[in-house]
Design an enzyme around this catalytic site. Structure first.
Site, PDB file in Angstrom:
ATOM      1  CG  HIS A 118      -6.407   2.577   3.317  1.00 38.01           C
ATOM      2  ND1 HIS A 118      -5.783   1.461   3.183  1.00 38.01           N
ATOM      3  CD2 HIS A 118      -6.544   2.859   1.759  1.00 38.01           C
ATOM      4  CE1 HIS A 118      -4.867   1.269   2.077  1.00 38.01           C
ATOM      5  NE2 HIS A 118      -5.558   1.882   1.198  1.00 38.01           N
TER       6      HIS A 118
ATOM      7  CG  ASN B 299      -1.461   2.037  11.662  1.00 38.52           C
ATOM      8  OD1 ASN B 299      -0.916   1.569  10.457  1.00 38.52           O
ATOM      9  ND2 ASN B 299      -1.884   1.659  12.607  1.00 38.52           N
TER      10      ASN B 299
ATOM     11  CG  HIS C 110      -2.620  -1.944  -3.443  1.00 38.81           C
ATOM     12  ND1 HIS C 110      -1.760  -3.088  -3.207  1.00 38.81           N
ATOM     13  CD2 HIS C 110      -2.964  -1.450  -2.263  1.00 38.81           C
ATOM     14  CE1 HIS C 110      -1.596  -3.088  -1.815  1.00 38.81           C
ATOM     15  NE2 HIS C 110      -2.322  -2.299  -1.290  1.00 38.81           N
TER      16      HIS C 110
ATOM     17  CB  SER D  56      -0.978  -0.032   1.105  1.00 41.39           C
ATOM     18  OG  SER D  56      -1.812  -1.126   1.284  1.00 41.39           O
TER      19      SER D  56
ATOM     20  CG  MET E 231      -5.333  -6.254   6.835  1.00 39.01           C
ATOM     21  SD  MET E 231      -6.438  -4.994   6.426  1.00 39.01           S
ATOM     22  CE  MET E 231      -6.637  -4.086   7.868  1.00 39.01           C
ATOM     23  CB  SER E 232      -0.965  -8.181   2.629  1.00 42.63           C
ATOM     24  OG  SER E 232       0.495  -7.348   2.743  1.00 42.63           O
TER      25      SER E 232
ATOM     26  CG  HIS F 142      -5.097  -7.157  -0.037  1.00 48.09           C
ATOM     27  ND1 HIS F 142      -5.186  -6.390  -1.136  1.00 48.09           N
ATOM     28  CD2 HIS F 142      -4.277  -6.821   0.809  1.00 48.09           C
ATOM     29  CE1 HIS F 142      -3.947  -5.263  -0.602  1.00 48.09           C
ATOM     30  NE2 HIS F 142      -3.681  -5.922   0.185  1.00 48.09           N
TER      31      HIS F 142
ATOM     32  CE1 TYR G  42      -8.985  -5.214   1.387  1.00 47.25           C
ATOM     33  CE2 TYR G  42      -7.230  -6.329   2.850  1.00 47.25           C
ATOM     34  CZ  TYR G  42      -7.595  -4.982   1.853  1.00 47.25           C
ATOM     35  OH  TYR G  42      -6.742  -4.276   1.555  1.00 47.25           O
ATOM     36  CD  GLU G  43      -8.389  -6.334  -3.213  1.00 45.12           C
ATOM     37  OE1 GLU G  43      -8.457  -5.988  -4.367  1.00 45.12           O
ATOM     38  OE2 GLU G  43      -7.321  -6.911  -2.899  1.00 45.12           O
TER      39      GLU G  43
ATOM     40  CB  ALA H  15       1.452  -0.058   4.529  1.00 48.68           C
TER      41      ALA H  15
END
Length: 324
Positions: free
Chosen positions: A290, A256, A72, A39, A232-233, A96, A98-99, A126
């Site tokens: 995000h 973050n 992306h 990201s 998440m990846s 991902h 989650y997509e 990230a």
């Protein structure tokens, strides 16, 4: 462009590799390194030499899904990288779970890279910092992971084993190549004092499915389990890359800091003396979003670009693959 059945994933990966090989310019037909841009880190593509350069949208590649996440771009780009003119393939954006993609599709590019003859993959992402010693903008060389989804059965190698790529029961204690990690630290030392205002660490990455950011309790749990960053990846891609025999270097950019504080209780306040707006601000403190992740990635992208370029140069020099 069609679903991928585990039984024929080897054939599909070879078909896709052949599709790309037929379109790559002659000097780029045998790439050595694949780089996955996380990201906000798609600007890594700017480190490639302007010629020869090849780019193709994911939706034009057989069996590739389409990335739908901001930050992306959804392109596969090939070119020479660094002073060593190393032929590389970059994924400008990843897929991902989650997509809505299956893990077979999320990890499919790693299998294609193997079929292209690539031997090393560098993955960037990230991530949220769980380790209190980490600051936004720091880089973490991943040396291990917690695959919470995999432990619960959501695993990229679930189903019939693709024997053409690797063994059924894959050890992962050596997933993160020690020599590549050493090269990353050496590369960092070459960046100069202005670049090294940020810090580099080694740590454990916790993979969670997303798309929600973690709760306070989940962050504390992950930290107590030994995780230094969370995202998440990356982990599913690493598992499949290792199944294919690829060497892996993975790095997180801390964009973050996770909220580890349990937060206030409802009875901590004299509710009749605290406005709704004030209560909302208390709960918002440290909350991830995000847009901030993308912004932090943008500010640190030049450092990540230079680090990756130095890593590729050092690896090529060590392998005696420098081209004029």
């Amino acid at each position: 462009m069609g679903e991928i059945a585990p039984a024929n994933i080897y054939l599909k990966a070879n078909e896709t590799a052949q599709f790309l090989r037929e379109r790559l310019p002659e000097p780029l037909k045998s790439p050595r390194v694949a780089i996955v841009c996380g990201s906000g880190l798609g600007s890594l593509v700017q480190t490639l030499h302007p010629e020869p350069l090849f780019a193709i949208d994911y939706h034009s590649i057989p069996y590739f899904p389409i990335s739908t996440v901001a930050g992306h771009a959804g392109q596969l780009v090939a070119g020479f990288l660094g002073n060593t003119n190393t032929p590389c393939v970059l994924m400008v954006g990843r897929f991902h779970f989650y997509e809505g993609h299956s893990l077979e599709k999320v990890t499919f590019p790693a299998r294609v890279f193997k079929c292209l003859g690539i031997d090393t993959i560098i993955l960037t992402n990230a991530a949220g910092g769980l380790n209190p010693d980490y600051a936004v903008g720091d880089i973490v060389v991943i040396n291990d992971h917690l695959n919470l989804a995999g432990l619960a059965g959501v695993h990229p190698l679930r189903g019939p084993n693709a024997d053409e790529f690797g063994i059924r029961f894959l050890p992962l204690s050596d997933a993160y190549d020690l020599e590549l990690r050493r090269e990353a630290h050496r590369a960092w030392s070459q960046l100069g004092p202005d670049r090294r205002r940020r810090r580099i660490h080694e740590g454990v990455y916790a993979y969670v499915c997303g798309p929600t950011y973690e709760t306070r309790a989940e962050c504390r749990m992950l930290r107590r389990l030994g995780a230094d960053v969370v995202g998440m990846s990356t982990v599913p891609e690493i598992v499949v890359a290792r199944h294919c025999g690829l060497r892996v270097l993975a790095m997180s950019l801390v964009t973050n800091t996770a909220v580890l504080d349990p937060g206030p209780r409802g009875d901590d306040f004299h509710l009749d003396e605290t406005s709704s707006e004030e209560l909302h601000k208390v709960m918002e403190k440290g909350m991830a979003n995000h847009e901030e992740v993308i912004e932090a990635s943008h500010h640190a992208s030049l450092v990540m670009q230079e680090l990756v370029r130095h890593c590729v140069d050092d690896l090529s020099i060590k392998a005696g693959e420098v081209k004029g």
